[in-house]
Design a protein around this motif. Structure first.
Motif, PDB file in Angstrom:
ATOM      1  N   LEU A   1      35.957  47.573  45.269  1.00  0.00           N
ATOM      2  CA  LEU A   1      36.736  46.855  44.268  1.00  0.00           C
ATOM      3  C   LEU A   1      35.857  45.856  43.516  1.00  0.00           C
ATOM      4  O   LEU A   1      36.074  45.596  42.336  1.00  0.00           O
ATOM      5  N   GLY A   2      34.848  45.353  44.186  1.00  0.00           N
ATOM      6  CA  GLY A   2      33.910  44.443  43.522  1.00  0.00           C
ATOM      7  C   GLY A   2      33.122  45.134  42.420  1.00  0.00           C
ATOM      8  O   GLY A   2      32.883  44.556  41.348  1.00  0.00           O
ATOM      9  N   TRP A   3      32.712  46.391  42.674  1.00  0.00           N
ATOM     10  CA  TRP A   3      32.013  47.163  41.645  1.00  0.00           C
ATOM     11  C   TRP A   3      32.927  47.432  40.457  1.00  0.00           C
ATOM     12  O   TRP A   3      32.493  47.428  39.301  1.00  0.00           O
ATOM     13  N   THR A   4      34.212  47.673  40.742  1.00  0.00           N
ATOM     14  CA  THR A   4      35.169  47.912  39.668  1.00  0.00           C
ATOM     15  C   THR A   4      35.284  46.698  38.770  1.00  0.00           C
ATOM     16  O   THR A   4      35.259  46.812  37.543  1.00  0.00           O
ATOM     17  N   VAL A   5      35.392  45.533  39.376  1.00  0.00           N
ATOM     18  CA  VAL A   5      35.492  44.300  38.596  1.00  0.00           C
ATOM     19  C   VAL A   5      34.209  44.065  37.800  1.00  0.00           C
ATOM     20  O   VAL A   5      34.254  43.650  36.638  1.00  0.00           O
ATOM     21  N   THR A   6      33.065  44.363  38.407  1.00  0.00           N
ATOM     22  CA  THR A   6      31.789  44.184  37.717  1.00  0.00           C
ATOM     23  C   THR A   6      31.698  45.060  36.468  1.00  0.00           C
ATOM     24  O   THR A   6      31.331  44.578  35.386  1.00  0.00           O
ATOM     25  N   PHE A   7      32.043  46.344  36.604  1.00  0.00           N
ATOM     26  CA  PHE A   7      31.992  47.226  35.445  1.00  0.00           C
ATOM     27  C   PHE A   7      33.034  46.853  34.397  1.00  0.00           C
ATOM     28  O   PHE A   7      32.805  47.004  33.201  1.00  0.00           O
ATOM     29  N   PHE A   8      34.185  46.346  34.837  1.00  0.00           N
ATOM     30  CA  PHE A   8      35.204  45.908  33.889  1.00  0.00           C
ATOM     31  C   PHE A   8      34.717  44.700  33.086  1.00  0.00           C
ATOM     32  O   PHE A   8      34.901  44.635  31.871  1.00  0.00           O
ATOM     33  N   ILE A   9      34.051  43.774  33.737  1.00  0.00           N
ATOM     34  CA  ILE A   9      33.502  42.604  33.038  1.00  0.00           C
ATOM     35  C   ILE A   9      32.393  43.031  32.077  1.00  0.00           C
ATOM     36  O   ILE A   9      32.299  42.527  30.955  1.00  0.00           O
TER      37      ILE A   9
END
Length: 54
Positions: free
Chosen positions: A2-10
């Motif tokens: 989920l952290g990678w998801t947030v990173t790519f979203f940012i």
């Protein structure tokens, strides 16, 4: 994951603000794929749960 998801979203948001449409679209699609994978793995882990040893 989920952290990678947030990173790519940012990254997608920042790229969209600066006008990089292609990078923003690809980062958003990667974030979407990672989020779906996270949801599938979360549902599987909740469904299986912790088994009581016999």
């Amino acid at each position: 994951m989920l952290g990678w998801t947030v990173t790519f979203f940012i990254i997608a948001i920042i790229a969209a603000v600066f006008g990089f449409g292609g990078i923003a679209a690809s980062a958003a699609s990667i974030a979407k794929i990672l989020f779906v994978a996270f949801l599938v793995l979360a549902v599987v882990s909740f469904a299986l749960g912790r088994r009581v040893p016999t």
